[in-house]
Design a protein around this motif. Sequence first.
Motif, PDB file in Angstrom:
ATOM      1  N   PHE A  27      -5.919  91.473  30.228  1.00  0.00           N
ATOM      2  CA  PHE A  27      -6.118  92.433  31.322  1.00  0.00           C
ATOM      3  C   PHE A  27      -6.517  91.685  32.590  1.00  0.00           C
ATOM      4  O   PHE A  27      -7.226  90.678  32.539  1.00  0.00           O
ATOM      5  N   ALA A  29      -8.446  92.850  36.131  1.00  0.00           N
ATOM      6  CA  ALA A  29      -9.075  93.923  36.925  1.00  0.00           C
ATOM      7  C   ALA A  29      -9.248  93.389  38.344  1.00  0.00           C
ATOM      8  O   ALA A  29      -8.258  93.133  39.035  1.00  0.00           O
ATOM      9  N   GLY A  30     -10.496  93.168  38.792  1.00  0.00           N
ATOM     10  CA  GLY A  30     -10.690  92.636  40.148  1.00  0.00           C
ATOM     11  C   GLY A  30     -10.219  91.197  40.297  1.00  0.00           C
ATOM     12  O   GLY A  30     -10.001  90.711  41.405  1.00  0.00           O
ATOM     13  N   GLY A  31     -10.102  90.498  39.188  1.00  0.00           N
ATOM     14  CA  GLY A  31      -9.584  89.121  39.193  1.00  0.00           C
ATOM     15  C   GLY A  31     -10.598  88.066  39.603  1.00  0.00           C
ATOM     16  O   GLY A  31     -10.272  86.890  39.668  1.00  0.00           O
ATOM     17  N   THR A  32     -11.858  88.455  39.838  1.00  0.00           N
ATOM     18  CA  THR A  32     -12.819  87.480  40.379  1.00  0.00           C
ATOM     19  C   THR A  32     -13.273  86.450  39.343  1.00  0.00           C
ATOM     20  O   THR A  32     -13.755  85.385  39.710  1.00  0.00           O
ATOM     21  N   THR A  33     -13.132  86.763  38.067  1.00  0.00           N
ATOM     22  CA  THR A  33     -13.343  85.756  37.017  1.00  0.00           C
ATOM     23  C   THR A  33     -12.005  85.270  36.488  1.00  0.00           C
ATOM     24  O   THR A  33     -11.770  84.073  36.331  1.00  0.00           O
ATOM     25  N   GLU A  34     -11.113  86.212  36.236  1.00  0.00           N
ATOM     26  CA  GLU A  34      -9.851  85.873  35.567  1.00  0.00           C
ATOM     27  C   GLU A  34      -9.031  84.860  36.378  1.00  0.00           C
ATOM     28  O   GLU A  34      -8.476  83.913  35.822  1.00  0.00           O
ATOM     29  N   ALA A  98     -23.358  88.014  42.881  1.00  0.00           N
ATOM     30  CA  ALA A  98     -22.179  87.547  43.631  1.00  0.00           C
ATOM     31  C   ALA A  98     -22.380  87.717  45.146  1.00  0.00           C
ATOM     32  O   ALA A  98     -23.464  87.505  45.667  1.00  0.00           O
ATOM     33  N   THR A 107     -15.240  94.669  39.007  1.00  0.00           N
ATOM     34  CA  THR A 107     -15.411  95.954  38.334  1.00  0.00           C
ATOM     35  C   THR A 107     -16.507  95.867  37.267  1.00  0.00           C
ATOM     36  O   THR A 107     -16.878  94.775  36.815  1.00  0.00           O
ATOM     37  N   ASP A 163     -25.779  90.024  35.795  1.00  0.00           N
ATOM     38  CA  ASP A 163     -27.022  90.720  36.154  1.00  0.00           C
ATOM     39  C   ASP A 163     -26.956  92.183  35.724  1.00  0.00           C
ATOM     40  O   ASP A 163     -27.917  92.721  35.162  1.00  0.00           O
ATOM     41  N   ILE A 211     -12.192  98.514  28.147  1.00  0.00           N
ATOM     42  CA  ILE A 211     -13.426  99.220  28.508  1.00  0.00           C
ATOM     43  C   ILE A 211     -13.020 100.341  29.466  1.00  0.00           C
ATOM     44  O   ILE A 211     -12.561 100.076  30.585  1.00  0.00           O
ATOM     45  N   LYS A 229     -34.853  89.007  40.330  1.00  0.00           N
ATOM     46  CA  LYS A 229     -33.960  87.876  40.039  1.00  0.00           C
ATOM     47  C   LYS A 229     -34.495  86.625  40.736  1.00  0.00           C
ATOM     48  O   LYS A 229     -34.689  86.624  41.950  1.00  0.00           O
TER      49      LYS A 229
HETATM   50  C1  LIG Z   1     -18.721  82.840  43.146  1.00  0.00           C
HETATM   51  C2  LIG Z   1     -19.117  83.900  42.167  1.00  0.00           C
HETATM   52  C3  LIG Z   1     -20.445  84.293  42.061  1.00  0.00           C
HETATM   53  C4  LIG Z   1     -20.814  85.280  41.159  1.00  0.00           C
HETATM   54  N1  LIG Z   1     -22.126  85.651  41.050  1.00  0.00           N
HETATM   55  C5  LIG Z   1     -22.491  86.582  40.131  1.00  0.00           C
HETATM   56  C6  LIG Z   1     -23.850  86.961  39.976  1.00  0.00           C
HETATM   57  O1  LIG Z   1     -24.744  86.459  40.662  1.00  0.00           O
HETATM   58  N2  LIG Z   1     -24.145  87.921  39.056  1.00  0.00           N
HETATM   59  C7  LIG Z   1     -23.183  88.506  38.282  1.00  0.00           C
HETATM   60  O2  LIG Z   1     -23.510  89.373  37.467  1.00  0.00           O
HETATM   61  N3  LIG Z   1     -21.895  88.153  38.409  1.00  0.00           N
HETATM   62  C8  LIG Z   1     -21.533  87.211  39.310  1.00  0.00           C
HETATM   63  N4  LIG Z   1     -20.230  86.842  39.421  1.00  0.00           N
HETATM   64  C9  LIG Z   1     -19.268  87.346  38.452  1.00  0.00           C
HETATM   65  C10 LIG Z   1     -18.597  88.627  38.894  1.00  0.00           C
HETATM   66  O3  LIG Z   1     -19.532  89.666  38.857  1.00  0.00           O
HETATM   67  C11 LIG Z   1     -17.462  88.839  37.909  1.00  0.00           C
HETATM   68  O4  LIG Z   1     -16.480  87.865  38.225  1.00  0.00           O
HETATM   69  C12 LIG Z   1     -16.859  90.211  38.009  1.00  0.00           C
HETATM   70  O5  LIG Z   1     -17.796  91.197  37.698  1.00  0.00           O
HETATM   71  C13 LIG Z   1     -15.673  90.332  37.071  1.00  0.00           C
HETATM   72  O6  LIG Z   1     -15.042  91.572  37.320  1.00  0.00           O
HETATM   73  P1  LIG Z   1     -13.503  91.628  37.679  1.00  0.00           P
HETATM   74  O7  LIG Z   1     -13.146  93.072  37.805  1.00  0.00           O
HETATM   75  O8  LIG Z   1     -13.153  90.774  38.833  1.00  0.00           O
HETATM   76  O9  LIG Z   1     -12.898  91.049  36.319  1.00  0.00           O
HETATM   77  P2  LIG Z   1     -11.592  90.143  36.072  1.00  0.00           P
HETATM   78  O10 LIG Z   1     -11.796  88.801  36.660  1.00  0.00           O
HETATM   79  O11 LIG Z   1     -10.362  90.869  36.450  1.00  0.00           O
HETATM   80  O12 LIG Z   1     -11.641  90.053  34.486  1.00  0.00           O
HETATM   81  C14 LIG Z   1     -12.680  89.347  33.830  1.00  0.00           C
HETATM   82  C15 LIG Z   1     -12.423  89.423  32.331  1.00  0.00           C
HETATM   83  O13 LIG Z   1     -12.633  90.744  31.878  1.00  0.00           O
HETATM   84  C16 LIG Z   1     -11.472  91.267  31.244  1.00  0.00           C
HETATM   85  N5  LIG Z   1     -11.458  92.679  31.661  1.00  0.00           N
HETATM   86  C17 LIG Z   1     -11.518  93.140  32.931  1.00  0.00           C
HETATM   87  N6  LIG Z   1     -11.586  94.485  32.933  1.00  0.00           N
HETATM   88  C18 LIG Z   1     -11.580  94.872  31.631  1.00  0.00           C
HETATM   89  C19 LIG Z   1     -11.650  96.141  30.983  1.00  0.00           C
HETATM   90  N7  LIG Z   1     -11.756  97.307  31.672  1.00  0.00           N
HETATM   91  N8  LIG Z   1     -11.615  96.180  29.626  1.00  0.00           N
HETATM   92  C20 LIG Z   1     -11.520  95.011  28.915  1.00  0.00           C
HETATM   93  N9  LIG Z   1     -11.447  93.794  29.474  1.00  0.00           N
HETATM   94  C21 LIG Z   1     -11.487  93.729  30.824  1.00  0.00           C
HETATM   95  C22 LIG Z   1     -10.320  90.419  31.776  1.00  0.00           C
HETATM   96  O14 LIG Z   1      -9.246  90.351  30.852  1.00  0.00           O
HETATM   97  C23 LIG Z   1     -10.997  89.068  31.930  1.00  0.00           C
HETATM   98  O15 LIG Z   1     -11.051  88.410  30.684  1.00  0.00           O
HETATM   99  C24 LIG Z   1     -19.828  85.878  40.345  1.00  0.00           C
HETATM  100  C25 LIG Z   1     -18.481  85.509  40.463  1.00  0.00           C
HETATM  101  C26 LIG Z   1     -18.125  84.527  41.359  1.00  0.00           C
HETATM  102  C27 LIG Z   1     -16.678  84.134  41.468  1.00  0.00           C
END
Ligand SMILES: Cc1cc2nc3c(=O)[nH]c(=O)nc-3n(C[C@H](O)[C@H](O)[C@H](O)COP(=O)(O)OP(=O)(O)OC[C@H]3O[C@@H](n4cnc5c(N)ncnc54)[C@H](O)[C@@H]3O)c2cc1C
Length: 331
Positions: A27, A29-34, A98, A107, A163, A211, A229
């Motif tokens: 999957f 979603a926002g792509g910020t980790t993926e 973040a 997300t 967090d 999810i 924090k």
């Molecule tokens: C520079 C930086 C600093 C950050 N600092 C913090 C911080 O201080 N505290 C904190 O809590 N987070 C922090 N983050 C993390 C950030 O909160 C997560 O990257 C973000 O929440 C992931 O959400 P996303 O929608 O972008 O997920 P994605 O990157 O799209 O997906 C992440 C993972 O989740 C899976 N996924 C996504 N949605 C679903 C779903 N609905 N059901 C099942 N699987 C799913 C994807 O397949 C992937 O494996 C930071 C990230 C960065 C890049």
Amino acid sequence: MHPFAYTRVSDVATAVEEVASDPGSEFLAGGTTEVDMLRVGVARPRRVVDINALPISRIEEGDGGVRLGGLARMSDVAAHPVVRERYPVLAQALEKGASPQLRNMATIGGNLMQRVRCAYFRDGGAACNKRVPGSGCAAVGGVNRGHAVLGTSEHCIAAHPSDAAVALTALDAVVRLRGPDGERSVPVDDFFLLPGDTPEREHPVGHGELITAVDVPPVPAARTSVYLKVRDRESYEFALASAAVVLRVEDGMVAEARIGLGGVATKPWRAREAEGALVGAPAEGASYELAAVREMQGAVPRGMNAFKVELAERTVVRALHMAAERQGGAR
Ligand SMILES: Cc1cc2nc3c(=O)[nH]c(=O)nc-3n(C[C@H](O)[C@H](O)[C@H](O)COP(=O)(O)OP(=O)(O)OC[C@H]3O[C@@H](n4cnc5c(N)ncnc54)[C@H](O)[C@@H]3O)c2cc1C
């Protein structure tokens, strides 16, 4: 970068089917980790399935609690009036994570599924049992200042980075999943697995399970809750230690305590030892210190991260004072 195909889906059943039927798909979603994981080569899917068009982004009040859609953005959840009024601990945890730009994209579902920030996990040349089972853990004897002291094993000491999940653990939230076999719910505390002998397995979630929402139950005492924090700089940084605290004080005594710890454990940590020590005790500093020490008795420091034991204790104590003051029940 490893080449992959991209598919965009618009209904939940298709999203589940597309990923569940193909072990090489993930999957997006926002792509910020993926996208980070794709860039560093830790994620090597054949295909990503973009779920951003699914109708699961609403934030809805109901039964005294709130349902957060799996695609609700961190910024929208933090700004929601019901979340701010009833669950300040969650709004604060989200706002301290973040950066504003990331929170606008990231997300709730992705936040719970985000991967660890351990540098050895992200470095394809390093030993990491989470990335390559059986390859060892370079962090145990390596640069481990940011690593966990609770819930570790000899196979993995990576700290859980979320967090929001720490606040949701203290609130007894429930994760709703939709998979090929239908729907099910998992309490947040069970949603994160300890590394043990299988650090590569982080959640009790099958491939293709989505999810769809996170349900936060009514917790009246959470109206005065606090998220504290502690980190190397005051913004845009992961926690060295954090505490999510829900406290109810009656006649100067602790009547209810829910505590989540972040930054110091391999999963969002429910501090049940501390909670047990607090309930029935006077709401004062000595009780808070005793509870914090009791929780951290099981800590296993490994060199550079030894400071986290005392830091976590101090974080818990300060957060308890803050929560008591917010309630007006402090002595
Ligand atoms: C520079 C930086 C600093 C950050 N600092 C913090 C911080 O201080 N505290 C904190 O809590 N987070 C922090 N983050 C993390 C950030 O909160 C997560 O990257 C973000 O929440 C992931 O959400 P996303 O929608 O972008 O997920 P994605 O990157 O799209 O997906 C992440 C993972 O989740 C899976 N996924 C996504 N949605 C679903 C779903 N609905 N059901 C099942 N699987 C799913 C994807 O397949 C992937 O494996 C930071 C990230 C960065 C890049």
